[in-house]
Design a protein around this motif. Structure first.
Motif, PDB file in Angstrom:
ATOM      1  N   CYS A  28       8.932 -10.562  -2.964  1.00 33.05           N
ATOM      2  CA  CYS A  28       7.993 -10.005  -3.938  1.00 33.05           C
ATOM      3  C   CYS A  28       7.601 -11.098  -4.923  1.00 33.05           C
ATOM      4  N   LEU A  29       6.308 -11.365  -5.013  1.00 29.11           N
ATOM      5  CA  LEU A  29       5.811 -12.416  -5.899  1.00 29.11           C
ATOM      6  C   LEU A  29       5.401 -11.896  -7.273  1.00 29.11           C
ATOM      7  N   GLY A  30       5.306 -10.596  -7.405  1.00 22.73           N
ATOM      8  CA  GLY A  30       4.885 -10.008  -8.675  1.00 22.73           C
ATOM      9  C   GLY A  30       3.959  -8.842  -8.426  1.00 22.73           C
ATOM     10  N   GLN A  31       3.264  -8.438  -9.471  1.00 23.90           N
ATOM     11  CA  GLN A  31       2.407  -7.270  -9.392  1.00 23.90           C
ATOM     12  C   GLN A  31       0.988  -7.648  -9.792  1.00 23.90           C
ATOM     13  N   MET A  32       0.008  -7.044  -9.127  1.00 19.58           N
ATOM     14  CA  MET A  32      -1.395  -7.252  -9.477  1.00 19.58           C
ATOM     15  C   MET A  32      -2.025  -5.895  -9.766  1.00 19.58           C
ATOM     16  N   ARG A  33      -3.051  -5.914 -10.625  1.00 22.82           N
ATOM     17  CA  ARG A  33      -3.738  -4.679 -10.996  1.00 22.82           C
ATOM     18  C   ARG A  33      -5.207  -4.741 -10.628  1.00 22.82           C
ATOM     19  N   GLY A  34      -5.761  -3.573 -10.383  1.00 24.04           N
ATOM     20  CA  GLY A  34      -7.182  -3.425 -10.141  1.00 24.04           C
ATOM     21  C   GLY A  34      -7.699  -2.285 -11.002  1.00 24.04           C
ATOM     22  N   LEU A  35      -8.996  -1.993 -10.858  1.00 23.51           N
ATOM     23  CA  LEU A  35      -9.632  -0.973 -11.680  1.00 23.51           C
ATOM     24  C   LEU A  35     -10.620  -0.187 -10.831  1.00 23.51           C
ATOM     25  N   PHE A  36     -10.597   1.144 -10.957  1.00 22.36           N
ATOM     26  CA  PHE A  36     -11.593   1.963 -10.276  1.00 22.36           C
ATOM     27  C   PHE A  36     -12.080   3.071 -11.201  1.00 22.36           C
ATOM     28  N   ARG A  37     -13.221   3.662 -10.835  1.00 19.94           N
ATOM     29  CA  ARG A  37     -13.856   4.714 -11.620  1.00 19.94           C
ATOM     30  C   ARG A  37     -14.067   5.941 -10.738  1.00 19.94           C
ATOM     31  N   VAL A  38     -13.820   7.125 -11.309  1.00 22.28           N
ATOM     32  CA  VAL A  38     -14.098   8.386 -10.633  1.00 22.28           C
ATOM     33  C   VAL A  38     -15.178   9.109 -11.428  1.00 22.28           C
ATOM     34  N   THR A  39     -16.280   9.462 -10.761  1.00 21.49           N
ATOM     35  CA  THR A  39     -17.334  10.219 -11.428  1.00 21.49           C
ATOM     36  C   THR A  39     -16.921  11.680 -11.514  1.00 21.49           C
ATOM     37  N   LYS A  40     -17.223  12.302 -12.629  1.00 17.52           N
ATOM     38  CA  LYS A  40     -16.843  13.697 -12.822  1.00 17.52           C
ATOM     39  C   LYS A  40     -17.764  14.642 -12.058  1.00 17.52           C
ATOM     40  N   ALA A  41     -19.033  14.310 -11.965  1.00 17.50           N
ATOM     41  CA  ALA A  41     -19.995  15.200 -11.313  1.00 17.50           C
ATOM     42  C   ALA A  41     -19.719  15.343  -9.817  1.00 17.50           C
ATOM     43  N   VAL A  83       0.819  -1.218   0.000  1.00 15.98           N
ATOM     44  CA  VAL A  83       0.000   0.000   0.000  1.00 15.98           C
ATOM     45  C   VAL A  83       0.854   1.269   0.000  1.00 15.98           C
ATOM     46  N   MET A  84       2.172   1.125   0.021  1.00 18.38           N
ATOM     47  CA  MET A  84       3.065   2.281   0.088  1.00 18.38           C
ATOM     48  C   MET A  84       3.615   2.696  -1.279  1.00 18.38           C
ATOM     49  N   SER A  85       3.382   1.888  -2.297  1.00 19.80           N
ATOM     50  CA  SER A  85       3.869   2.195  -3.637  1.00 19.80           C
ATOM     51  C   SER A  85       2.858   1.675  -4.660  1.00 19.80           C
ATOM     52  N   ILE A  86       2.116   2.594  -5.269  1.00 22.84           N
ATOM     53  CA  ILE A  86       1.021   2.220  -6.161  1.00 22.84           C
ATOM     54  C   ILE A  86       1.150   2.998  -7.465  1.00 22.84           C
ATOM     55  N   LEU A  87       1.116   2.289  -8.567  1.00 23.33           N
ATOM     56  CA  LEU A  87       1.118   2.915  -9.891  1.00 23.33           C
ATOM     57  C   LEU A  87      -0.323   3.128 -10.326  1.00 23.33           C
ATOM     58  N   ILE A  88      -0.607   4.267 -10.971  1.00 24.99           N
ATOM     59  CA  ILE A  88      -1.963   4.613 -11.374  1.00 24.99           C
ATOM     60  C   ILE A  88      -1.924   5.105 -12.821  1.00 24.99           C
ATOM     61  N   GLU A  89      -2.803   4.543 -13.671  1.00 26.09           N
ATOM     62  CA  GLU A  89      -2.803   4.913 -15.080  1.00 26.09           C
ATOM     63  C   GLU A  89      -4.234   4.995 -15.603  1.00 26.09           C
ATOM     64  N   LYS A  90      -4.533   6.117 -16.279  1.00 23.20           N
ATOM     65  CA  LYS A  90      -5.867   6.304 -16.862  1.00 23.20           C
ATOM     66  C   LYS A  90      -6.094   5.268 -17.950  1.00 23.20           C
ATOM     67  N   ASP A  91      -7.292   4.662 -17.942  1.00 17.55           N
ATOM     68  CA  ASP A  91      -7.653   3.685 -18.963  1.00 17.55           C
ATOM     69  C   ASP A  91      -8.623   4.293 -19.968  1.00 17.55           C
ATOM     70  N   LYS A  92      -9.774   4.778 -19.477  1.00 18.32           N
ATOM     71  CA  LYS A  92     -10.790   5.339 -20.364  1.00 18.32           C
ATOM     72  C   LYS A  92     -11.432   6.557 -19.707  1.00 18.32           C
ATOM     73  N   GLU A  93     -11.881   7.476 -20.555  1.00 15.68           N
ATOM     74  CA  GLU A  93     -12.560   8.666 -20.058  1.00 15.68           C
ATOM     75  C   GLU A  93     -13.715   9.002 -20.992  1.00 15.68           C
ATOM     76  N   ASN A  94     -14.857   9.394 -20.397  1.00 12.81           N
ATOM     77  CA  ASN A  94     -15.970   9.919 -21.176  1.00 12.81           C
ATOM     78  C   ASN A  94     -16.534  11.132 -20.450  1.00 12.81           C
ATOM     79  N   GLU A  95     -17.694  11.611 -20.840  1.00  9.30           N
ATOM     80  CA  GLU A  95     -18.258  12.819 -20.237  1.00  9.30           C
ATOM     81  C   GLU A  95     -18.655  12.629 -18.778  1.00  9.30           C
ATOM     82  N   GLU A  96     -18.918  11.392 -18.363  1.00  5.49           N
ATOM     83  CA  GLU A  96     -19.430  11.122 -17.022  1.00  5.49           C
ATOM     84  C   GLU A  96     -18.383  10.647 -16.017  1.00  5.49           C
ATOM     85  N   HIS A  97     -17.372   9.910 -16.481  1.00  9.86           N
ATOM     86  CA  HIS A  97     -16.422   9.324 -15.543  1.00  9.86           C
ATOM     87  C   HIS A  97     -15.071   9.034 -16.198  1.00  9.86           C
TER      88      HIS A  97
END
Length: 103
Positions: free
Chosen positions: A45-58, A9-23
């Motif tokens: 260290c066994l490797g890296q795992m990824r997850g996905l989250f969404r941020v609403t623009k409104a 939880v001390m080192s996290i990479l973050i990358e935009k995947d998709k964007e539209n008018e809402e999120h």
């Protein structure tokens, strides 16, 4: 063996995947660690795992879409989403790439 695994939880990479008018959708990634079975008191260290989250623009609300396995209490998600929202508030623009680093 998976019970002793933890997402970093001390080192996290973050990358935009998709964007539209809402999120905006973001991938976030963390290394996964476990105790070294050789007994030297270190973690392995066994490797890296990824997850996905969404941020609403409104409302600038973050929603976890796909958790990172072994991310106890969703700490990686909470830090990654907070970083994106904080950076948006500072720059008035959603970052394409960023990260959370601590410690």
């Amino acid at each position: 063996m998976s019970e002793g695994m933890n997402a970093d939880v001390m080192s996290i990479l973050i990358e935009k995947d998709k964007e539209n008018e809402e999120h905006v959708d973001y991938f976030f990634a963390s290394n996964i660690y476990t105790k070294d079975p050789r007994g030297n008191g270190r973690n392995l260290c066994l490797g890296q795992m990824r997850g996905l989250f969404r941020v609403t623009k409104a409302g600038l609300e973050a929603h976890l879409l796909l958790p990172i396995e072994h991310d106890r209490k969703n700490g990686c998600f909470l830090r990654a989403s907070s970083k994106v929202i904080k950076q948006f508030k500072a720059d008035n623009e959603f970052p394409s790439k960023t990260g959370f680093q601590s410690g």
